[in-house]
Design a protein around this motif. Structure first.
Motif, PDB file in Angstrom:
ATOM      1  N   LEU A 118      10.698 -73.005  41.203  1.00 57.33           N
ATOM      2  CA  LEU A 118      10.690 -74.623  40.357  1.00 57.33           C
ATOM      3  C   LEU A 118      12.296 -73.659  38.855  1.00 57.33           C
ATOM      4  CD1 LEU A 118       7.418 -73.427  38.496  1.00 57.33           C
ATOM      5  CD2 LEU A 118       7.452 -75.145  40.038  1.00 57.33           C
ATOM      6  N   PRO A 119      12.407 -75.472  39.450  1.00 53.91           N
ATOM      7  CA  PRO A 119      14.282 -75.581  38.087  1.00 53.91           C
ATOM      8  C   PRO A 119      14.249 -76.073  37.322  1.00 53.91           C
ATOM      9  CG  PRO A 119      13.884 -77.028  40.562  1.00 53.91           C
ATOM     10  CD  PRO A 119      11.956 -76.677  40.135  1.00 53.91           C
ATOM     11  N   ARG A 120      15.372 -75.531  35.932  1.00 52.80           N
ATOM     12  CA  ARG A 120      14.484 -75.375  34.974  1.00 52.80           C
ATOM     13  C   ARG A 120      14.727 -76.580  34.254  1.00 52.80           C
ATOM     14  NH1 ARG A 120      18.168 -72.225  32.571  1.00 52.80           N
ATOM     15  NH2 ARG A 120      19.666 -73.779  30.614  1.00 52.80           N
ATOM     16  N   ASP A 121      14.830 -78.184  35.030  1.00 49.48           N
ATOM     17  CA  ASP A 121      14.185 -79.115  34.944  1.00 49.48           C
ATOM     18  C   ASP A 121      12.910 -79.670  34.949  1.00 49.48           C
ATOM     19  OD1 ASP A 121      14.967 -79.732  37.612  1.00 49.48           O
ATOM     20  OD2 ASP A 121      16.160 -81.780  36.865  1.00 49.48           O
ATOM     21  N   VAL A 122      12.369 -78.632  35.432  1.00 48.54           N
ATOM     22  CA  VAL A 122      10.712 -79.329  35.638  1.00 48.54           C
ATOM     23  C   VAL A 122       9.269 -78.436  35.054  1.00 48.54           C
ATOM     24  CG1 VAL A 122       9.277 -78.848  38.347  1.00 48.54           C
ATOM     25  CG2 VAL A 122      11.216 -79.948  38.118  1.00 48.54           C
ATOM     26  N   TYR A 123       9.919 -76.788  35.408  1.00 50.19           N
ATOM     27  CA  TYR A 123       9.276 -76.043  34.667  1.00 50.19           C
ATOM     28  C   TYR A 123       8.837 -76.064  32.835  1.00 50.19           C
ATOM     29  CZ  TYR A 123      12.189 -72.696  33.690  1.00 50.19           C
ATOM     30  OH  TYR A 123      13.586 -71.589  33.506  1.00 50.19           O
ATOM     31  N   PRO A 124      10.292 -76.756  32.413  1.00 55.62           N
ATOM     32  CA  PRO A 124       9.659 -77.230  31.274  1.00 55.62           C
ATOM     33  C   PRO A 124       8.479 -78.691  30.969  1.00 55.62           C
ATOM     34  CG  PRO A 124      11.553 -76.591  30.813  1.00 55.62           C
ATOM     35  CD  PRO A 124      11.436 -76.381  32.536  1.00 55.62           C
ATOM     36  N   GLU A 125       8.852 -79.361  31.898  1.00 56.32           N
ATOM     37  CA  GLU A 125       8.226 -81.045  32.054  1.00 56.32           C
ATOM     38  C   GLU A 125       6.585 -80.417  32.629  1.00 56.32           C
ATOM     39  OE1 GLU A 125       9.673 -84.426  31.190  1.00 56.32           O
ATOM     40  OE2 GLU A 125      10.792 -82.280  30.041  1.00 56.32           O
ATOM     41  N   ILE A 126       6.977 -79.263  33.234  1.00 55.99           N
ATOM     42  CA  ILE A 126       5.470 -78.752  33.472  1.00 55.99           C
ATOM     43  C   ILE A 126       4.094 -78.629  32.295  1.00 55.99           C
ATOM     44  CG2 ILE A 126       3.901 -77.190  34.140  1.00 55.99           C
ATOM     45  CD1 ILE A 126       5.525 -77.200  36.907  1.00 55.99           C
ATOM     46  N   PHE A 127       5.119 -77.324  31.327  1.00 56.14           N
ATOM     47  CA  PHE A 127       4.482 -77.386  30.280  1.00 56.14           C
ATOM     48  C   PHE A 127       4.062 -78.912  28.963  1.00 56.14           C
ATOM     49  CE2 PHE A 127       4.427 -74.111  32.332  1.00 56.14           C
ATOM     50  CZ  PHE A 127       3.282 -73.306  31.955  1.00 56.14           C
ATOM     51  N   LEU A 128       5.045 -79.742  29.081  1.00 54.54           N
ATOM     52  CA  LEU A 128       5.028 -80.946  28.451  1.00 54.54           C
ATOM     53  C   LEU A 128       3.969 -81.813  28.832  1.00 54.54           C
ATOM     54  CD1 LEU A 128       8.625 -81.563  27.608  1.00 54.54           C
ATOM     55  CD2 LEU A 128       6.821 -80.634  25.855  1.00 54.54           C
ATOM     56  N   GLY A 129       3.107 -81.514  29.712  1.00 57.26           N
ATOM     57  CA  GLY A 129       2.222 -82.218  30.461  1.00 57.26           C
ATOM     58  C   GLY A 129       3.270 -83.875  31.434  1.00 57.26           C
ATOM     59  N   LYS A 130       4.610 -83.880  31.193  1.00 51.82           N
ATOM     60  CA  LYS A 130       5.296 -84.452  32.346  1.00 51.82           C
ATOM     61  C   LYS A 130       4.785 -84.693  33.705  1.00 51.82           C
ATOM     62  CE  LYS A 130       6.630 -86.863  27.666  1.00 51.82           C
ATOM     63  NZ  LYS A 130       5.503 -87.105  27.368  1.00 51.82           N
ATOM     64  N   ILE A 131       5.249 -83.468  33.773  1.00 52.17           N
ATOM     65  CA  ILE A 131       4.604 -83.162  35.633  1.00 52.17           C
ATOM     66  C   ILE A 131       3.296 -82.990  35.985  1.00 52.17           C
ATOM     67  CG2 ILE A 131       5.650 -82.051  37.633  1.00 52.17           C
ATOM     68  CD1 ILE A 131       8.380 -82.141  37.259  1.00 52.17           C
ATOM     69  N   ASP A 132       2.768 -83.666  36.599  1.00 51.49           N
ATOM     70  CA  ASP A 132       1.253 -83.500  36.281  1.00 51.49           C
ATOM     71  C   ASP A 132       0.963 -83.125  37.773  1.00 51.49           C
ATOM     72  OD1 ASP A 132       0.858 -85.699  36.718  1.00 51.49           O
ATOM     73  OD2 ASP A 132       0.199 -86.123  35.323  1.00 51.49           O
ATOM     74  N   HIS A 133       1.212 -82.732  38.689  1.00 44.19           N
ATOM     75  CA  HIS A 133       0.634 -82.629  40.047  1.00 44.19           C
ATOM     76  C   HIS A 133       1.748 -81.958  41.525  1.00 44.19           C
ATOM     77  CE1 HIS A 133      -0.438 -84.176  44.427  1.00 44.19           C
ATOM     78  NE2 HIS A 133      -1.862 -85.216  43.101  1.00 44.19           N
ATOM     79  N   TRP A 134       1.343 -81.173  41.550  1.00 45.31           N
ATOM     80  CA  TRP A 134       1.942 -80.543  42.678  1.00 45.31           C
ATOM     81  C   TRP A 134       3.369 -81.592  44.033  1.00 45.31           C
ATOM     82  CZ3 TRP A 134       3.008 -75.591  41.445  1.00 45.31           C
ATOM     83  CH2 TRP A 134       2.254 -75.000  40.015  1.00 45.31           C
TER      84      TRP A 134
END
Length: 374
Positions: free
Chosen positions: A145-161
């Motif tokens: 998980l890149p550092r520009d990805v996992y924060p976005e997961i916990f912001l709900g911005k990335i919501d699909h695998w």
């Protein structure tokens, strides 16, 4: 060998049900020869002691505290240590209210909280650990998980695998065509404080929308669920296909949950572990001066985004909170407890349970600060 057998026994005991990361399971998998009183959320050893040290607080260090406090109570004549892992914030409130003899917190204490403790307080970092992202993806043994990805997961911005950014980081991995279920803490938590502090340090959007807190205001929505304590998150992740959640490395290790490799500040994907955690802690700098209200040294240090090629990005000390002024017998017992957990033997056990042994120079600082317990 004992700890490996313990983990296997814990996993057999848990099966597919709830996760009980407790002293009762550790005891059940060892010799079983002591007369113990334990519950599923506390460590209590009945040794007929004249001095009892009762504590509460962080669940982050509970697996190692359970072993340390049990072993100390068994070996130390006349002293019994009881601990309830109810969360850092609850532990701090118990400590301020004076209903415990000590507390534990991954969030340390704020100056205003320290000011409320009329007896004075010493904050002692006695172990350290990593916050990891545990996941439940069938057939996926390694996830980057890149550092520009996992924060976005916990912001709900990335919501699909199958988000393109996750796929790009994992070109040889078959990711499910499914939504991401994000599991967060339901209770006030030092683990949340450490995790949200890291996310705030590396992502401006997270800093402005959520920020660092023991009770982060997560975005919510259908793909966000919550669970209490570290073991609650671990249980929710295990039973929810497509889930990801943050727990301590020790909990993930004890429950055999896979964890993601995270991109660190210099761009390397790093797995958690003692070496990677130790490389991160090498960045820690303790402040000069003393704690407010007394002359005890200030041992509160944070490493929100460590540098170093091999540094794991989310790491923190965790602290014992101890009164400066207290009953003489309890003060003496507490000093002996601190000496025990800083010993080579105890610190070596931290490694096996998924924590980071403290460097000798840090242990010396803690020993010096413990002398202020009177």
């Amino acid at each position: 060998m004992f700890l490996l057998t313990t983990w296997k026994c814990i996993n057999r005991t848990l099966g597919k049900g709830a996760l009980l990361l407790t002293a009762i399971l550790i005891s059940a998998c060892s010799d079983g020869s002591r007369d113990e009183k334990v519950t599923t959320d506390a460590v209590t050893v009945d040794n007929g002691a004249q001095v009892q040290l009762n504590g509460s607080g962080a669940s982050f260090p509970f697996p190692i505290y359970a072993k340390w406090f049990r072993d100390f109570s068994r070996s130390e004549t006349g002293v019994q240590v009881n601990y309830q892992p109810k969360g850092s914030s609850a532990g701090i409130q118990d400590f301020i209210a004076g209903v415990v003899d000590f507390a534990a917190s991954d969030a340390a204490m704020t100056e205003s909280e320290i000011a409320e403790v009329t007896q004075g307080v010493v904050l002692l970092p006695v172990t350290a650990g990593e916050v990891v992202l545990a996941y439940n993806l069938e057939g996926v043994d390694e996830l980057k998980l890149p550092r520009d990805v996992y924060p976005e997961i916990f912001l709900g911005k990335i919501d699909h695998w199958q988000d393109p950014r996750i796929i790009a980081a994992n070109p040889n991995v078959v990711l499910p065509d499914s939504a991401i279920t994000v599991v967060t803490r339901a209770d006030a938590s030092g683990t949340s404080y450490v995790f949200s502090g890291h996310l705030s340090a590396i992502n401006d959007n997270f800093q402005s929308a959520v920020g660092q807190s023991t009770t982060p205001n997560w975005p919510g929505g259908a793909n966000f669920v919550s669970a209490p304590k570290n073991d609650g998150i671990a249980a929710e992740v295990r039973q929810t296909p497509g889930a990801i959640g943050y727990v301590t490395y020790g909990v993930a290790k004890l429950t055999d949950l896979p964890v993601a490799r995270l991109e660190n500040k210099v761009g390397n994907f790093v797995s958690p572990g003692p070496a990677a955690g130790g490389a991160a802690l090498a960045n820690a700098q303790f402040p000069a001066g003393t704690l407010p209200g007394n002359n005890a040294p200030n041992l509160i240090a944070w490493v929100p985004d460590p540098t170093g090629n091999n540094a794991y990005p989310i790491v923190s000390f965790t602290w014992l909170l101890v009164y400066v002024d207290q009953d003489n017998d309890k003060a003496a017992a507490m000093r002996r407890l601190v000496d025990y957990v800083l010993s080579d033997e105890a610190q070596a056990e931290a490694n096996a349970l998924g924590y980071i042994p403290l460097p000798q120079n840090v242990r010396e600082k803690v020993r010096e600060a413990a002398q202020f317990i009177k």
